[in-house]
Scaffold this motif. Structure first.
Motif, PDB file in Angstrom:
ATOM      1  N   GLN A   9      20.156  21.284  82.970  1.00 50.51           N
ATOM      2  CA  GLN A   9      19.741  21.084  84.120  1.00 50.51           C
ATOM      3  C   GLN A   9      20.959  20.971  85.074  1.00 50.51           C
ATOM      4  N   HIS A  15      28.178  16.082  81.142  1.00 51.37           N
ATOM      5  CA  HIS A  15      29.086  15.000  80.520  1.00 51.37           C
ATOM      6  C   HIS A  15      29.394  15.026  79.201  1.00 51.37           C
ATOM      7  N   GLY A  17      28.379  13.824  76.402  1.00 53.07           N
ATOM      8  CA  GLY A  17      27.136  13.586  75.796  1.00 53.07           C
ATOM      9  C   GLY A  17      26.408  15.054  75.641  1.00 53.07           C
ATOM     10  N   ASN A  18      26.503  15.637  76.738  1.00 52.97           N
ATOM     11  CA  ASN A  18      25.967  17.034  76.866  1.00 52.97           C
ATOM     12  C   ASN A  18      26.722  18.231  76.030  1.00 52.97           C
ATOM     13  N   LYS A 111      10.788   8.572  82.130  1.00 56.37           N
ATOM     14  CA  LYS A 111      10.975   9.032  83.431  1.00 56.37           C
ATOM     15  C   LYS A 111      10.039   8.645  84.384  1.00 56.37           C
ATOM     16  N   VAL A 144      20.142  21.928  70.695  1.00 62.29           N
ATOM     17  CA  VAL A 144      20.103  20.663  71.634  1.00 62.29           C
ATOM     18  C   VAL A 144      20.671  19.327  71.096  1.00 62.29           C
ATOM     19  N   GLY A 145      20.539  18.313  71.879  1.00 60.65           N
ATOM     20  CA  GLY A 145      20.889  16.975  71.300  1.00 60.65           C
ATOM     21  C   GLY A 145      19.524  16.507  70.755  1.00 60.65           C
ATOM     22  N   ASP A 147      17.660  13.860  71.583  1.00 61.15           N
ATOM     23  CA  ASP A 147      16.762  13.194  72.616  1.00 61.15           C
ATOM     24  C   ASP A 147      15.656  14.690  72.660  1.00 61.15           C
ATOM     25  N   GLN A 148      16.012  15.868  72.394  1.00 60.10           N
ATOM     26  CA  GLN A 148      15.031  17.151  72.553  1.00 60.10           C
ATOM     27  C   GLN A 148      14.155  17.645  71.421  1.00 60.10           C
ATOM     28  N   ALA A 182      25.031  13.830  67.786  1.00 58.28           N
ATOM     29  CA  ALA A 182      23.648  14.481  68.236  1.00 58.28           C
ATOM     30  C   ALA A 182      23.071  13.558  69.474  1.00 58.28           C
ATOM     31  N   VAL A 184      24.775  10.820  71.935  1.00 57.87           N
ATOM     32  CA  VAL A 184      26.020   9.973  72.365  1.00 57.87           C
ATOM     33  C   VAL A 184      25.474   8.889  73.077  1.00 57.87           C
ATOM     34  N   LYS A 193      20.910   6.290  75.625  1.00 60.56           N
ATOM     35  CA  LYS A 193      21.740   7.375  75.696  1.00 60.56           C
ATOM     36  C   LYS A 193      22.680   7.762  76.848  1.00 60.56           C
ATOM     37  N   MET A 194      23.632   8.194  76.531  1.00 66.12           N
ATOM     38  CA  MET A 194      24.513   8.695  77.911  1.00 66.12           C
ATOM     39  C   MET A 194      23.619   9.547  78.562  1.00 66.12           C
ATOM     40  N   SER A 195      23.634   9.196  79.866  1.00 63.75           N
ATOM     41  CA  SER A 195      22.775   9.906  80.688  1.00 63.75           C
ATOM     42  C   SER A 195      23.346  10.468  82.148  1.00 63.75           C
ATOM     43  N   LYS A 196      23.252  11.625  82.545  1.00 69.38           N
ATOM     44  CA  LYS A 196      23.934  11.851  83.907  1.00 69.38           C
ATOM     45  C   LYS A 196      23.097  11.062  85.179  1.00 69.38           C
ATOM     46  N   SER A 197      21.930  10.566  84.700  1.00 71.26           N
ATOM     47  CA  SER A 197      21.252  10.051  85.836  1.00 71.26           C
ATOM     48  C   SER A 197      21.604   8.373  86.009  1.00 71.26           C
TER      49      SER A 197
HETATM   50  N1  AQP Z   1      23.653  11.640  75.355  1.00 64.54           N
HETATM   51  C1  AQP Z   1      23.500  12.619  74.636  1.00 64.54           C
HETATM   52  N2  AQP Z   1      23.990  12.816  73.477  1.00 64.54           N
HETATM   53  C2  AQP Z   1      23.875  14.206  72.868  1.00 64.54           C
HETATM   54  N3  AQP Z   1      23.220  15.262  73.647  1.00 64.54           N
HETATM   55  C3  AQP Z   1      22.807  14.878  74.844  1.00 64.54           C
HETATM   56  N4  AQP Z   1      22.117  15.821  75.780  1.00 64.54           N
HETATM   57  C4  AQP Z   1      21.667  15.079  76.988  1.00 64.54           C
HETATM   58  N5  AQP Z   1      22.120  13.737  76.766  1.00 64.54           N
HETATM   59  C5  AQP Z   1      22.750  13.629  75.369  1.00 64.54           C
HETATM   60  C6  AQP Z   1      21.731  17.124  75.418  1.00 64.54           C
HETATM   61  O1  AQP Z   1      22.387  18.022  76.435  1.00 64.54           O
HETATM   62  C7  AQP Z   1      21.673  19.191  76.787  1.00 64.54           C
HETATM   63  C8  AQP Z   1      21.457  19.044  78.142  1.00 64.54           C
HETATM   64  O2  AQP Z   1      20.860  18.058  78.824  1.00 64.54           O
HETATM   65  P1  AQP Z   1      20.053  18.392  80.211  1.00 64.54           P
HETATM   66  O3  AQP Z   1      20.858  18.089  81.395  1.00 64.54           O
HETATM   67  O4  AQP Z   1      19.065  19.426  80.018  1.00 64.54           O
HETATM   68  O5  AQP Z   1      18.957  17.097  79.925  1.00 64.54           O
HETATM   69  P2  AQP Z   1      19.118  15.728  79.936  1.00 64.54           P
HETATM   70  O6  AQP Z   1      18.648  15.145  78.771  1.00 64.54           O
HETATM   71  O7  AQP Z   1      18.094  15.534  81.026  1.00 64.54           O
HETATM   72  O8  AQP Z   1      20.594  15.130  80.570  1.00 64.54           O
HETATM   73  P3  AQP Z   1      20.861  13.590  80.828  1.00 64.54           P
HETATM   74  O9  AQP Z   1      22.277  13.445  80.821  1.00 64.54           O
HETATM   75  O10 AQP Z   1      20.255  12.664  79.531  1.00 64.54           O
HETATM   76  O11 AQP Z   1      20.402  13.437  82.237  1.00 64.54           O
HETATM   77  P4  AQP Z   1      19.056  12.414  82.478  1.00 64.54           P
HETATM   78  O12 AQP Z   1      18.796  11.366  81.183  1.00 64.54           O
HETATM   79  O13 AQP Z   1      19.446  11.893  83.859  1.00 64.54           O
HETATM   80  O14 AQP Z   1      17.901  13.552  82.870  1.00 64.54           O
HETATM   81  C9  AQP Z   1      20.244  18.841  76.070  1.00 64.54           C
HETATM   82  O15 AQP Z   1      20.394  19.588  74.781  1.00 64.54           O
HETATM   83  C10 AQP Z   1      20.353  17.386  75.638  1.00 64.54           C
HETATM   84  O16 AQP Z   1      19.585  17.320  74.418  1.00 64.54           O
END
Ligand code: AQP
Length: 327
Positions: A9, A15, A17-18, A111, A144-145, A147-148, A182, A184, A193-197
């Motif tokens: 996205q 980050h 984690g991504n 979400k 993917v990580g 979470d997917q 896989a 973080v 999970k580590m999350s950009k939001s």
């Molecule tokens: N914490 C994580 N550890 C390992 N892999 C991760 N991914 C996301 N968070 C982690 C993997 O990064 C890829 C791209 O992520 P994305 O931006 O499409 O999706 P996301 O899950 O929305 O990213 P964030 O950072 O967790 O944002 P939030 O939670 O705010 O929406 C994917 O392959 C994902 O698996």
């Protein structure tokens, strides 16, 4: 060459984690696969976002991915909304997706909880668009990580169902998880999970050295090695150490943990310096790429054209098979 598809996205910072969960694998896969990587702006619209900032966010993600090692000549790097066929296939897949399966998706539930004022249909249908992204290119592998994984199960279900209803069309894509890291965990809450939001949870790939040091220093741990199972925060720091530090450094800290002499402050200091060192070249390359936005725009335009050529062909087949062509 097997075809690989994955996306990221554009909103928020990319980050570590991504990077560890997905992008690092993308870079490696380029050597032996036909890779398609998408900046998925249509997905980012499912939660509140700043429309004016979006174009810059997209260019920023392109620069970061290229700085990590994605090669826009060898791979196809493009913006999802620039290939209209994604939304067309998404609609068709909508019509064969059971509502109950969407409602059970963990990401949707998370979400919907986080954005109570804006539980829109796009948030629910997010995994269908993701399935369309992948199937549109008949991708065989999706790095993917962790979470997917649930979303990718749906993608396989939809491929199977479509093939059953309309005739063999899509391969069932394999989920490709990294061997380590896989998932973080968040630095400030190692049970999520580590999350950009979530600010404080992540280290951006372009973070400045002092910012990295402060984030690692503040990472949640526990009161000290207790001899029993590692707490989630400490386990997460060891996961990061494994990825960013030399093997003898990791072994030394592990031995200290086991004999109860480990001081977390030492572990954090070492880890922070190793992350600073590992991210420095990415930060520098990203800054250089962002100094020339026109070149980035051209690269994405070229990527979209190459993606469109594949998407058009697959959609022509899908339209034919679903009875949308008059003959
Ligand atoms: N914490 C994580 N550890 C390992 N892999 C991760 N991914 C996301 N968070 C982690 C993997 O990064 C890829 C791209 O992520 P994305 O931006 O499409 O999706 P996301 O899950 O929305 O990213 P964030 O950072 O967790 O944002 P939030 O939670 O705010 O929406 C994917 O392959 C994902 O698996």
């Amino acid at each position: 060459m097997a075809r690989v598809f994955s996306g990221i996205q554009p909103t928020g910072d990319i980050h570590i984690g991504n990077y560890l969960g997905a992008v690092r694998n993308w870079v490696k896969l380029q050597d032996e696969h036909e890779c398609i990587f998408s900046i998925v702006d249509l997905h980012a619209m499912t939660i509140p976002y700043d429309a004016k900032a979006m174009p810059r966010e997209v260019l920023d993600k392109a620069a970061t991915l290229i700085a990590c090692g994605i090669d826009p000549e060898r791979s196809i790097l493009y913006v999802q909304s620039h290939v209209r066929e994604h939304t067309e296939l998404c609609w068709i897949l909508n019509t064969i997706t059971p509502l109950g399966q969407l409602e059970r998706m963990t990401q949707f539930k998370d979400k919907a909880r986080q954005h109570k004022q804006n539980v829109n249909a796009g948030l629910l249908n997010y995994p269908i668009l993701q399935a369309a992204d992948i199937l549109l290119y008949k991708a065989e592998m999706v790095p993917v990580g962790e979470d997917q994984t649930q979303h990718l199960e749906l993608t396989r279900d939809l491929a199977r169902k479509f093939n059953h209803l309309f005739g063999e069309t899509f391969p069932e894509p394999k989920t490709l998880l990294p061997e380590h890291a896989a998932r973080v965990m968040a630095l400030n809450d190692p049970t999520s999970k580590m999350s950009k939001s979530v600010p404080g949870s992540y280290i951006a790939l372009h973070a400045e050295p002092d910012e990295i040091r402060a984030l690692v220093r503040r990472a949640v741990t526990d009161t000290g090695p207790a001899g029993d199972a590692m707490s989630p925060g400490v386990a997460n720091l060891f996961t990061l150490l494994q990825e960013f530090s030399a093997p003898d450094v990791v072994a030394g800290f592990r031995a200290a943990y086991e004999d109860g002499t480990l001081r977390y402050v030492d572990l954090k200091q070492q880890l922070a310096e190793d992350i600073v060192k590992a991210l420095a070249p990415i930060r520098e390359r990203r800054a250089a790429l962002l100094a020339d936005l026109d070149t980035l725009r051209d690269m994405l335009r070229d990527g979209a054209e190459r993606a469109r050529a594949i998407a058009r062909e697959v959609m022509a087949e899908v339209r034919e098979k679903t009875g949308l062509v008059l003959g």
